[in-house]
Structure formats: C-alpha cells, structure tokens
Design an enzyme around this catalytic site. Structure first.
Site, PDB file in Angstrom:
ATOM      1  N   LYS A   1     -16.559 -11.532   1.953  1.00  0.00           N
ATOM      2  CA  LYS A   1     -15.651 -12.579   1.467  1.00  0.00           C
ATOM      3  C   LYS A   1     -16.412 -13.667   0.704  1.00  0.00           C
ATOM      4  O   LYS A   1     -15.901 -14.234  -0.262  1.00  0.00           O
ATOM      5  CB  LYS A   1     -14.878 -13.190   2.628  1.00  0.00           C
ATOM      6  CG  LYS A   1     -13.961 -12.216   3.345  1.00  0.00           C
ATOM      7  CD  LYS A   1     -12.897 -11.627   2.442  1.00  0.00           C
ATOM      8  CE  LYS A   1     -11.783 -12.592   2.138  1.00  0.00           C
ATOM      9  NZ  LYS A   1     -10.678 -11.957   1.368  1.00  0.00           N
TER      10      LYS A   1
ATOM     11  N   LYS B   1       8.204  -2.284   6.055  1.00  0.00           N
ATOM     12  CA  LYS B   1       7.704  -3.304   5.129  1.00  0.00           C
ATOM     13  C   LYS B   1       8.599  -3.420   3.897  1.00  0.00           C
ATOM     14  O   LYS B   1       8.896  -4.536   3.433  1.00  0.00           O
ATOM     15  CB  LYS B   1       6.264  -2.986   4.737  1.00  0.00           C
ATOM     16  CG  LYS B   1       5.294  -3.108   5.905  1.00  0.00           C
ATOM     17  CD  LYS B   1       3.863  -2.851   5.508  1.00  0.00           C
ATOM     18  CE  LYS B   1       2.932  -3.036   6.712  1.00  0.00           C
ATOM     19  NZ  LYS B   1       1.524  -2.794   6.358  1.00  0.00           N
TER      20      LYS B   1
ATOM     21  N   ASP C   1      -3.012   0.202  -3.895  1.00  0.00           N
ATOM     22  CA  ASP C   1      -3.986   0.233  -2.807  1.00  0.00           C
ATOM     23  C   ASP C   1      -5.206  -0.567  -3.227  1.00  0.00           C
ATOM     24  O   ASP C   1      -5.757  -0.353  -4.317  1.00  0.00           O
ATOM     25  CB  ASP C   1      -4.371   1.691  -2.520  1.00  0.00           C
ATOM     26  CG  ASP C   1      -5.255   1.851  -1.301  1.00  0.00           C
ATOM     27  OD1 ASP C   1      -5.941   0.877  -0.913  1.00  0.00           O
ATOM     28  OD2 ASP C   1      -5.274   2.951  -0.731  1.00  0.00           O
TER      29      ASP C   1
ATOM     30  N   TYR D   1     -17.715  -8.819   7.201  1.00  0.00           N
ATOM     31  CA  TYR D   1     -16.571  -9.602   6.746  1.00  0.00           C
ATOM     32  C   TYR D   1     -17.024 -10.899   6.087  1.00  0.00           C
ATOM     33  O   TYR D   1     -16.578 -11.241   4.990  1.00  0.00           O
ATOM     34  CB  TYR D   1     -15.651  -9.906   7.928  1.00  0.00           C
ATOM     35  CG  TYR D   1     -14.403 -10.671   7.547  1.00  0.00           C
ATOM     36  CD1 TYR D   1     -13.416 -10.086   6.758  1.00  0.00           C
ATOM     37  CD2 TYR D   1     -14.212 -11.985   7.961  1.00  0.00           C
ATOM     38  CE1 TYR D   1     -12.276 -10.788   6.390  1.00  0.00           C
ATOM     39  CE2 TYR D   1     -13.074 -12.697   7.609  1.00  0.00           C
ATOM     40  CZ  TYR D   1     -12.113 -12.092   6.825  1.00  0.00           C
ATOM     41  OH  TYR D   1     -10.990 -12.786   6.464  1.00  0.00           O
TER      42      TYR D   1
ATOM     43  N   ARG E   1       0.817  -1.209   0.000  1.00  0.00           N
ATOM     44  CA  ARG E   1       0.000   0.000   0.000  1.00  0.00           C
ATOM     45  C   ARG E   1       0.855   1.264   0.000  1.00  0.00           C
ATOM     46  O   ARG E   1       0.448   2.293  -0.526  1.00  0.00           O
ATOM     47  CB  ARG E   1      -0.941   0.021   1.216  1.00  0.00           C
ATOM     48  CG  ARG E   1      -2.138  -0.901   1.088  1.00  0.00           C
ATOM     49  CD  ARG E   1      -3.230  -0.519   2.072  1.00  0.00           C
ATOM     50  NE  ARG E   1      -2.762  -0.563   3.439  1.00  0.00           N
ATOM     51  CZ  ARG E   1      -2.823  -1.624   4.223  1.00  0.00           C
ATOM     52  NH1 ARG E   1      -3.295  -2.753   3.743  1.00  0.00           N
ATOM     53  NH2 ARG E   1      -2.394  -1.575   5.459  1.00  0.00           N
TER      54      ARG E   1
ATOM     55  N   VAL F   1      -3.411 -12.030  -2.634  1.00  0.00           N
ATOM     56  CA  VAL F   1      -3.445 -12.243  -1.183  1.00  0.00           C
ATOM     57  C   VAL F   1      -4.061 -11.050  -0.466  1.00  0.00           C
ATOM     58  O   VAL F   1      -4.712 -11.188   0.569  1.00  0.00           O
ATOM     59  CB  VAL F   1      -2.019 -12.505  -0.650  1.00  0.00           C
ATOM     60  CG1 VAL F   1      -2.043 -12.821   0.842  1.00  0.00           C
ATOM     61  CG2 VAL F   1      -1.364 -13.661  -1.413  1.00  0.00           C
ATOM     62  N   ALA F   2      -3.866  -9.851  -1.008  1.00  0.00           N
ATOM     63  CA  ALA F   2      -4.343  -8.630  -0.346  1.00  0.00           C
ATOM     64  C   ALA F   2      -5.863  -8.617  -0.260  1.00  0.00           C
ATOM     65  O   ALA F   2      -6.555  -9.163  -1.114  1.00  0.00           O
ATOM     66  CB  ALA F   2      -3.866  -7.401  -1.114  1.00  0.00           C
ATOM     67  N   THR F   3      -6.375  -7.976   0.780  1.00  0.00           N
ATOM     68  CA  THR F   3      -7.819  -7.811   0.905  1.00  0.00           C
ATOM     69  C   THR F   3      -8.115  -6.530   1.662  1.00  0.00           C
ATOM     70  O   THR F   3      -7.263  -5.988   2.363  1.00  0.00           O
ATOM     71  CB  THR F   3      -8.457  -9.003   1.658  1.00  0.00           C
ATOM     72  OG1 THR F   3      -9.885  -8.900   1.584  1.00  0.00           O
ATOM     73  CG2 THR F   3      -8.047  -9.039   3.115  1.00  0.00           C
TER      74      THR F   3
END
Length: 338
Positions: free
Chosen positions: A168, A43, A63, A164, A36, A83-85
């Site tokens: 998902k 990171k 982002d 959530y 991000r 993988v990002a969410t």
C-alpha cells in the site's frame, strides 16, 4: 459543477464502495460500478436495489488482478474513485507477490484514466498503514503523524502485515509521483490520495465488514482480529479511526472541488487500543471484556493532520459515534448478541 456526469467506482460492492455508489446516485451522478463477478447475485442485487439504480447505475465486471478490464468502466467518466484493492489472501499466477499486484492495479487504473481523455480527477482510497510515524532508522516514533509521514519499508513485521504495509505504501507513492499532475505537470492527471484510517460505522452489506470486525474484536474475544488492531496501533502509534459516512462524503468533496489534489489523511479520531477498550467497558459492560485487553501503550503521538479540514471538509462523526455504530451494525447483522 454540472450534475449527472458519469463517474466510476471500482470495488462498488464493498463496504466503502457500496455506500459511495448510493451517495453518488442520490446526488444525481450516473455511476459505473465495477465488481469482480457479475454472477454474484448478492452483490449485484445490493447495488441494483439502491435508489435511482434502475436509471443511472451501470455494472461492469472487472478483476483487480486483470486491471485492463477496467477500461470499459472508465471510458466516458469524469471522476474515477479507485476503492478496489488486492488482498493478501488472494493470489494470481501473473504476479510474484501482493506488492506487484497492487502496484500493477494502480498503474493500470491511472493509465486508463489518462487514456480516456475524459477523466478530470482520480480519487484513490489509500490507508493509514502507509503513513506510519515510525522513524526510518527504527529508533522509535516521531512526535506526530500527518501527510508527510510515510511508512518505512522493510519493517520487522509478520509476513502478512509486512506485505500489506509495503504494497500500500509503494502503490500510493507510485500513483502520486508517477501519475499526479502535481508532480508531472501536463503529463499527469489530477490525483487525490485519501489515506484512510480504520473505518467503522453501519453498513449496507449483509455481512460484517472486516474493519468493523476488527474494531469489535475484544468484545468477541477474537484474538486474530485483535492482533490486526494491535498491528495498526503499533505501526501508527495509536489507532486512526473514521466513520464510513465521513469517508464517502470526503471522496465526493475532493472530487467536486477542482482545487483539491494531492495527499490527505482521512481520520478524525486517534485513540489507543486501551482507550477504545475502556469505552466499551464503561458503556457496554454486558460483554464482560477480559482483563488482558485492558493493558497496552499510550504513546504521546499527536494527530497533526488538518489538511482536509483546512480545505473546508467537516467530519460529522466522533469517536463515540463510530464505536457505537460499530456495535449497532454488528448486532443488526447478528455478529454480536445482546
């Protein structure tokens, strides 16, 4: 398959993402990893310190709330690991709620994969929260949990957990139905959805990962984290668990086998909360667990998913190893005292 092709990992600095990047670099891939914020030295420094990062790692700022930013990272890649969410505590004026944000992110990633003309397969990191064995009519649980299970929408959950679970579930369905070649033929892309259990084990991060913190909640008497673990047990019948190392190996396994596509539950342990607490009580008595954690349901729901194992994947970590590695991780980071 040929070595050293380009792959993209979204969310490359997270718990799963960072280890996945490390393993891919070790296997000879050139990795495009997204973060991000490229100004976050902790990171960026973590990823740049990985073996072979100086020659085969390229970092991109992207982002999840601005999903079109991922285009440059995806271009030229043959595999994309999404993988990002988006998380419920994040907000963005572009979206009315977390559901819109998560679905928009999945749509944009999949569209960019198709647009690239180079991506052979998209591997999506989902969650077992989307695979509840609860019956649609609200009358209780099915006798089993496997890939045919989808979480019924509009469950009577707290607002935080409801958003959530629904986001998902809807995002995974959108990806498989609207973009998967299995459903769309030549108009789609090869998609693997890995519906991941609660992830434990050690970490490359300098802080305790959220899923590890949830798994050690009782040892710290952290009621908020304990409620998150109880939510997972209530929605899945028991708690599906998987080691982070097995998670990353499964992602790579599914990418490298051209015959694998579709939905797979990714977990190899299925335990009640009481069973987990009893393991801690027997093996880590120094934490003086409170009695309130020793009571709870023990539902007779069977873990019936064997799809990934049937494809030839071998899990290396059992329940004991996952729980032990959680404690070792937390102690090393300083989140648990001896």
């Amino acid at each position: 398959m040929e070595s050293r092709c380009k792959v993209c990992v979204t969310g490359g600095a997270g718990y799963i993402g960072s280890l996945l990047v490390k393993k891919l670099l070790q296997k000879g891939y050139t990795v495009h990893a997204t973060l991000r914020n490229l100004k976050d030295e902790s990171k960026v420094g973590l990823l740049k310190s990985l073996p072979h990062a100086n020659t085969r790692l390229v970092l991109f700022e992207a982002d999840i709330y601005k999903a079109d930013e991922f285009w440059h990272a995806i271009q030229g890649c043959e595999f994309v690991f999404h993988v990002a969410t988006a998380f419920q505590h994040q907000t963005h004026s572009q979206f009315k709620n977390i559901e819109e944000a998560v679905i928009a992110g999945v749509k944009s990633i999949a569209t960019n994969c198709i647009k690239s003309g180079t991506v052979r397969k998209l591997i999506y990191t989902g969650t077992v929260v989307a695979s509840s064995p609860l019956k649609d009519d609200g009358s209780g649980y099915k006798d089993f949990i496997d890939e045919t299970c989808w979480t019924p929408l509009h469950l009577p959950l707290t607002a935080l957990h409801k958003e959530y679970a629904e986001s998902k579930t809807l995002a995974e369905k959108e990806l498989l139905i609207s973009y998967g070649k299995e459903a769309n033929g030549s108009g789609g892309i090869e998609v693997v959805s890995l519906t991941v259990g609660l992830v434990g084990g050690d970490s490359l991060l300098s802080y305790i990962p959220a899923s590890v913190a949830i798994l050690i909640a009782q040892l710290k008497d952290n009621e908020d984290m304990h409620q998150s673990l109880k939510f997972l047990e209530d929605i899945c019948g028991k708690i599906p668990l998987v080691h982070v190392d097995d998670v990353c190996e499964a992602h790579i396994f599914c990418a490298e086998d051209p015959s694998i596509n579709g939905r797979f539950l990714l977990a190899n342990s299925y335990a009640s909360l009481v069973e987990i607490v009893n393991y801690y009580l027997q093996n880590y008595p120094e934490f003086n667990l409170k009695e309130k954690y020793l009571e709870g349901p023990n539902r007779e729901i069977k873990w019936a998913s064997t799809k990934l194992i049937d494809e030839g994947f071998v899990y290396k970590y059992d329940l004991k190893m996952i729980l032990d590695d959680n404690i070792e991780c937390a102690r090393r980071i300083g989140d648990l005292s001896m």
